[in-house]
Write a protein that holds these residues in place. Structure first.
Motif, PDB file in Angstrom:
ATOM      1  N   MET A  51      71.840 -13.666  -5.357  1.00  0.00           N
ATOM      2  CA  MET A  51      72.096 -15.004  -5.093  1.00  0.00           C
ATOM      3  C   MET A  51      71.382 -16.114  -5.688  1.00  0.00           C
ATOM      4  SD  MET A  51      71.961 -13.865  -0.856  1.00  0.00           S
ATOM      5  CE  MET A  51      72.993 -12.527  -0.159  1.00  0.00           C
ATOM      6  N   LYS A  52      70.019 -15.914  -6.054  1.00  0.00           N
ATOM      7  CA  LYS A  52      69.546 -16.774  -6.346  1.00  0.00           C
ATOM      8  C   LYS A  52      70.023 -17.288  -7.889  1.00  0.00           C
ATOM      9  CE  LYS A  52      64.747 -18.349  -7.857  1.00  0.00           C
ATOM     10  NZ  LYS A  52      64.770 -18.266  -9.266  1.00  0.00           N
ATOM     11  N   ARG A  53      70.637 -16.437  -8.612  1.00  0.00           N
ATOM     12  CA  ARG A  53      71.203 -16.731  -9.838  1.00  0.00           C
ATOM     13  C   ARG A  53      72.450 -17.566  -9.589  1.00  0.00           C
ATOM     14  NH1 ARG A  53      72.471 -11.851 -14.122  1.00  0.00           N
ATOM     15  NH2 ARG A  53      70.265 -11.328 -14.790  1.00  0.00           N
ATOM     16  N   ASN A  54      73.280 -17.138  -8.500  1.00  0.00           N
ATOM     17  CA  ASN A  54      74.453 -17.971  -8.188  1.00  0.00           C
ATOM     18  C   ASN A  54      74.098 -19.435  -7.679  1.00  0.00           C
ATOM     19  OD1 ASN A  54      75.893 -15.677  -8.552  1.00  0.00           O
ATOM     20  ND2 ASN A  54      76.355 -15.074  -6.541  1.00  0.00           N
ATOM     21  N   PRO A 114      75.668 -25.836  -9.011  1.00  0.00           N
ATOM     22  CA  PRO A 114      75.649 -26.566  -7.836  1.00  0.00           C
ATOM     23  C   PRO A 114      76.794 -26.125  -7.119  1.00  0.00           C
ATOM     24  CG  PRO A 114      75.742 -28.180  -9.731  1.00  0.00           C
ATOM     25  CD  PRO A 114      75.639 -26.678 -10.323  1.00  0.00           C
ATOM     26  N   GLN A 115      78.098 -25.522  -7.438  1.00  0.00           N
ATOM     27  CA  GLN A 115      78.905 -24.831  -6.591  1.00  0.00           C
ATOM     28  C   GLN A 115      78.377 -23.906  -5.949  1.00  0.00           C
ATOM     29  OE1 GLN A 115      79.307 -25.843  -9.799  1.00  0.00           O
ATOM     30  NE2 GLN A 115      81.187 -26.598 -10.613  1.00  0.00           N
ATOM     31  N   GLY A 116      77.728 -22.910  -6.568  1.00  0.00           N
ATOM     32  CA  GLY A 116      77.145 -21.686  -6.095  1.00  0.00           C
ATOM     33  C   GLY A 116      76.305 -21.907  -4.995  1.00  0.00           C
ATOM     34  N   ALA A 117      75.442 -23.084  -5.134  1.00  0.00           N
ATOM     35  CA  ALA A 117      74.445 -23.248  -4.156  1.00  0.00           C
ATOM     36  C   ALA A 117      74.975 -24.012  -3.046  1.00  0.00           C
ATOM     37  CB  ALA A 117      73.407 -24.396  -4.875  1.00  0.00           C
ATOM     38  N   GLU A 118      76.039 -24.859  -3.172  1.00  0.00           N
ATOM     39  CA  GLU A 118      76.781 -25.589  -2.251  1.00  0.00           C
ATOM     40  C   GLU A 118      77.662 -24.409  -1.252  1.00  0.00           C
ATOM     41  OE1 GLU A 118      76.593 -28.264  -0.659  1.00  0.00           O
ATOM     42  OE2 GLU A 118      75.213 -29.412  -2.302  1.00  0.00           O
ATOM     43  N   GLY A 119      78.075 -23.294  -2.021  1.00  0.00           N
ATOM     44  CA  GLY A 119      78.822 -22.490  -1.302  1.00  0.00           C
ATOM     45  C   GLY A 119      78.245 -21.535  -0.358  1.00  0.00           C
ATOM     46  N   SER A 152      85.727  -3.971  11.857  1.00  0.00           N
ATOM     47  CA  SER A 152      86.122  -4.022  10.346  1.00  0.00           C
ATOM     48  C   SER A 152      86.087  -5.526   9.731  1.00  0.00           C
ATOM     49  CB  SER A 152      87.672  -3.458  10.306  1.00  0.00           C
ATOM     50  OG  SER A 152      88.235  -4.394  11.259  1.00  0.00           O
ATOM     51  N   ASN A 153      86.158  -6.240  10.451  1.00  0.00           N
ATOM     52  CA  ASN A 153      86.016  -7.810   9.963  1.00  0.00           C
ATOM     53  C   ASN A 153      84.585  -7.871   9.389  1.00  0.00           C
ATOM     54  OD1 ASN A 153      88.581  -8.337  10.893  1.00  0.00           O
ATOM     55  ND2 ASN A 153      87.773  -9.185  12.801  1.00  0.00           N
ATOM     56  N   VAL A 154      83.616  -7.383   9.771  1.00  0.00           N
ATOM     57  CA  VAL A 154      82.213  -7.349   9.476  1.00  0.00           C
ATOM     58  C   VAL A 154      82.118  -6.687   7.937  1.00  0.00           C
ATOM     59  CG1 VAL A 154      79.828  -6.805   9.587  1.00  0.00           C
ATOM     60  CG2 VAL A 154      81.222  -7.626  11.689  1.00  0.00           C
ATOM     61  N   LEU A 155      82.664  -5.608   8.019  1.00  0.00           N
ATOM     62  CA  LEU A 155      82.968  -4.816   6.774  1.00  0.00           C
ATOM     63  C   LEU A 155      83.602  -5.559   5.690  1.00  0.00           C
ATOM     64  CD1 LEU A 155      83.150  -1.165   8.066  1.00  0.00           C
ATOM     65  CD2 LEU A 155      81.110  -2.315   7.291  1.00  0.00           C
ATOM     66  N   ASP A 156      84.620  -6.140   6.085  1.00  0.00           N
ATOM     67  CA  ASP A 156      85.403  -6.811   4.992  1.00  0.00           C
ATOM     68  C   ASP A 156      84.711  -7.976   4.539  1.00  0.00           C
ATOM     69  OD1 ASP A 156      87.690  -5.195   5.481  1.00  0.00           O
ATOM     70  OD2 ASP A 156      88.778  -6.667   6.914  1.00  0.00           O
ATOM     71  N   ASP A 157      84.074  -8.733   5.466  1.00  0.00           N
ATOM     72  CA  ASP A 157      83.155  -9.666   5.183  1.00  0.00           C
ATOM     73  C   ASP A 157      81.998  -9.215   4.118  1.00  0.00           C
ATOM     74  OD1 ASP A 157      82.523 -12.539   5.344  1.00  0.00           O
ATOM     75  OD2 ASP A 157      81.000 -12.117   6.829  1.00  0.00           O
ATOM     76  N   GLY A 158      81.453  -8.151   4.428  1.00  0.00           N
ATOM     77  CA  GLY A 158      80.376  -7.669   3.475  1.00  0.00           C
ATOM     78  C   GLY A 158      80.966  -7.365   2.148  1.00  0.00           C
ATOM     79  N   GLY A 159      82.125  -6.817   2.028  1.00  0.00           N
ATOM     80  CA  GLY A 159      82.968  -6.719   0.843  1.00  0.00           C
ATOM     81  C   GLY A 159      83.201  -7.911  -0.204  1.00  0.00           C
ATOM     82  N   LYS A 160      83.493  -8.669   0.799  1.00  0.00           N
ATOM     83  CA  LYS A 160      83.711 -10.077   0.056  1.00  0.00           C
ATOM     84  C   LYS A 160      82.272 -10.751  -0.389  1.00  0.00           C
ATOM     85  CE  LYS A 160      87.828 -11.413   2.665  1.00  0.00           C
ATOM     86  NZ  LYS A 160      88.235 -12.016   3.948  1.00  0.00           N
ATOM     87  N   ILE A 161      81.365 -10.578   0.504  1.00  0.00           N
ATOM     88  CA  ILE A 161      80.016 -11.022  -0.037  1.00  0.00           C
ATOM     89  C   ILE A 161      79.082 -10.242  -1.308  1.00  0.00           C
ATOM     90  CG2 ILE A 161      77.546 -11.098   0.786  1.00  0.00           C
ATOM     91  CD1 ILE A 161      78.516 -11.358   3.584  1.00  0.00           C
ATOM     92  N   LEU A 162      79.506  -9.105  -1.563  1.00  0.00           N
ATOM     93  CA  LEU A 162      79.097  -8.401  -2.351  1.00  0.00           C
ATOM     94  C   LEU A 162      79.862  -8.767  -3.849  1.00  0.00           C
ATOM     95  CD1 LEU A 162      78.897  -4.752  -0.900  1.00  0.00           C
ATOM     96  CD2 LEU A 162      76.790  -6.338  -1.516  1.00  0.00           C
ATOM     97  N   GLY A 163      81.249  -9.075  -3.454  1.00  0.00           N
ATOM     98  CA  GLY A 163      81.995  -9.358  -4.600  1.00  0.00           C
ATOM     99  C   GLY A 163      81.537 -10.721  -5.140  1.00  0.00           C
ATOM    100  N   VAL A 181      78.489 -12.415  -4.662  1.00  0.00           N
ATOM    101  CA  VAL A 181      77.395 -12.414  -5.244  1.00  0.00           C
ATOM    102  C   VAL A 181      77.152 -11.265  -6.400  1.00  0.00           C
ATOM    103  CG1 VAL A 181      74.667 -11.568  -4.653  1.00  0.00           C
ATOM    104  CG2 VAL A 181      76.050 -12.624  -2.855  1.00  0.00           C
ATOM    105  N   LEU A 182      77.638 -10.147  -6.619  1.00  0.00           N
ATOM    106  CA  LEU A 182      77.399  -9.329  -7.631  1.00  0.00           C
ATOM    107  C   LEU A 182      78.511  -9.367  -8.763  1.00  0.00           C
ATOM    108  CD1 LEU A 182      76.179  -6.109  -5.778  1.00  0.00           C
ATOM    109  CD2 LEU A 182      74.789  -8.023  -6.783  1.00  0.00           C
ATOM    110  N   GLY A 183      79.568  -9.873  -8.353  1.00  0.00           N
ATOM    111  CA  GLY A 183      80.672  -9.880  -9.103  1.00  0.00           C
ATOM    112  C   GLY A 183      81.002  -8.687  -9.939  1.00  0.00           C
TER     113      GLY A 183
END
Length: 212
Positions: free
Chosen positions: A46-49, A53-58, A85-96, A98-100
């Motif tokens: 996350m710190k890398r992201n 400016p876009q990453g920080a604002e996001g 399942s919405n929380v899990l979907d959200d978690g998947g999006k966060i990981l994608g 943050v970690l790419g």
């Protein structure tokens, strides 16, 4: 300031570990070990992201909106009957986000160190990611973070303030390495080592859970 080991031993930490273990069908102690290694890696990513400016604002926008810390107010409800399942979907999006492209590598490295299959690691991270975001959201609110430099400072303080460069470089290596998992051994030794020191990786998330 409480270290991460104290934090995961706090009532809130135990609720998180127990809930994540129950959701993924894994042993609690193994789940705790995985989370202890994974959380600093996610925070460093996350710190890398936030270097852009876009990453920080996001990230700031997410912490001011959906991830404002309210998820921590009812963890019993979150885990009772299974995570939505919405929380899990959200978690998947966060990981994608943050970690790419490093997501699978990080999961494989954690798998090799913990002895847990990578699929289970992926599930643990999916459940943990929205909770970690909630923790950061709560801390952001407490510190009145309102701009991109503030969010970068928040993460930098949690990581760089307590983490000697050598230890931080090991975390970086997990994100950059070729996937042999050896770097995780060094990180695990530091995080889970017998001295249980308060500084270094042990202090990364100190205080976030209202620890000592």
């Amino acid at each position: 300031m409480a270290g991460i080991l104290d934090l995961l031993n706090s009532d809130l930490g135990k609720t998180i570990i127990s809930g994540v273990a129950g959701q993924t069908g894994q042993d609690e102690s193994k789940t705790g070990s995985v989370l202890t290694m994974a959380i600093p890696v996610l925070m460093q990513a996350m710190k890398r992201n936030t270097a852009t400016p876009q990453g920080a604002e996001g990230l700031l926008s997410a912490l001011n909106g959906k991830h404002d810390g309210s998820i921590l107010d009812n963890l019993g409800g979150l885990f009772n009957g299974g995570v939505d399942s919405n929380v899990l979907d959200d978690g998947g999006k966060i990981l994608g986000h943050v970690l790419g492209g490093k997501q699978q590598h990080v999961e494989n490295a954690l798998s090799q160190k913990s002895g847990m299959d990578a699929g289970s690691i992926a599930q643990i991270l999916k459940v943990a990611a929205p909770i970690l975001m909630g923790v950061l959201g709560k801390q952001s609110k407490q510190q009145n973070v309102s701009n991109s430099s503030g969010i970068e400072s928040l993460l930098g303080g949690l990581l760089g303030g307590n983490s000697p460069k050598q230890e931080q470089s090991f975390i970086e290596s997990i994100l950059d390495a070729d996937g042999d998992g050896s770097v995780i051994d060094d990180v695990a030794g530091m995080v889970l080592g017998g001295d249980k020191k308060k500084g270094g990786l042990g202090g990364l998330l100190g205080g976030l859970f209202g620890g000592k």
